[in-house]
Scaffold this motif. Sequence first.
Motif, PDB file in Angstrom:
ATOM      1  N   VAL A   7       0.864  -1.171   0.000  1.00  0.00           N
ATOM      2  CA  VAL A   7       0.000   0.000   0.000  1.00  0.00           C
ATOM      3  C   VAL A   7       0.906   1.227   0.000  1.00  0.00           C
ATOM      4  O   VAL A   7       1.622   1.476   0.969  1.00  0.00           O
ATOM      5  N   TYR A   8       0.882   1.955  -1.111  1.00  0.00           N
ATOM      6  CA  TYR A   8       1.653   3.192  -1.230  1.00  0.00           C
ATOM      7  C   TYR A   8       0.734   4.349  -0.865  1.00  0.00           C
ATOM      8  O   TYR A   8      -0.420   4.396  -1.298  1.00  0.00           O
ATOM      9  N   PHE A   9       1.253   5.296  -0.079  1.00  0.00           N
ATOM     10  CA  PHE A   9       0.418   6.374   0.419  1.00  0.00           C
ATOM     11  C   PHE A   9       1.181   7.692   0.434  1.00  0.00           C
ATOM     12  O   PHE A   9       2.407   7.723   0.469  1.00  0.00           O
ATOM     13  N   ASP A  10       0.420   8.783   0.403  1.00  0.00           N
ATOM     14  CA  ASP A  10       0.986  10.113   0.510  1.00  0.00           C
ATOM     15  C   ASP A  10       1.450  10.305   1.947  1.00  0.00           C
ATOM     16  O   ASP A  10       0.664  10.151   2.884  1.00  0.00           O
ATOM     17  N   LYS A  11       2.715  10.633   2.127  1.00  0.00           N
ATOM     18  CA  LYS A  11       3.279  10.751   3.473  1.00  0.00           C
ATOM     19  C   LYS A  11       2.658  11.879   4.290  1.00  0.00           C
ATOM     20  O   LYS A  11       2.651  11.813   5.527  1.00  0.00           O
ATOM     21  N   LEU A  12       2.135  12.909   3.650  1.00  0.00           N
ATOM     22  CA  LEU A  12       1.545  14.029   4.386  1.00  0.00           C
ATOM     23  C   LEU A  12       0.100  13.784   4.775  1.00  0.00           C
ATOM     24  O   LEU A  12      -0.318  14.104   5.883  1.00  0.00           O
TER      25      LEU A  12
END
Length: 128
Positions: A7-12
């Motif tokens: 699962v790749y996600f926006d770090k912010l």
Amino acid sequence: MNIGRRVYFDKLTGDIVQDTGDRSGSVVETTVEQDFEVFQALKERDPETVGMLQLEYGEFAEDFMAANGYRVDVSSEHPSLLFSYPDPAQPEELPVYRPPLSRQVAEQERRLADVELVLADLLTGGDV
């Protein structure tokens, strides 16, 4: 061979950028760099702005099936998945994200087992 989802996600924000899904059969494990070359949503992003969770094959399978959305909690040092589950009584309500129900159920079962042991100990006067 079974490979768990990434699962790749926006770090912010914790918003999901790409979910590779569980893979099985004649599949080959890819690297993060290969995923950034293959998936369009990742190609469009600066890798420094994207985090990734590697799950075991089938991990949270019931939660993914039951949920109507998910995101990543980026507020702690160790990001974790949060799920939203539909409420049939209020289908129009905004999603509320919370830890996986499967994890909550397992914790409640563990607590119940502990309580049952203590209760049995009390009822038998400690002869258990």
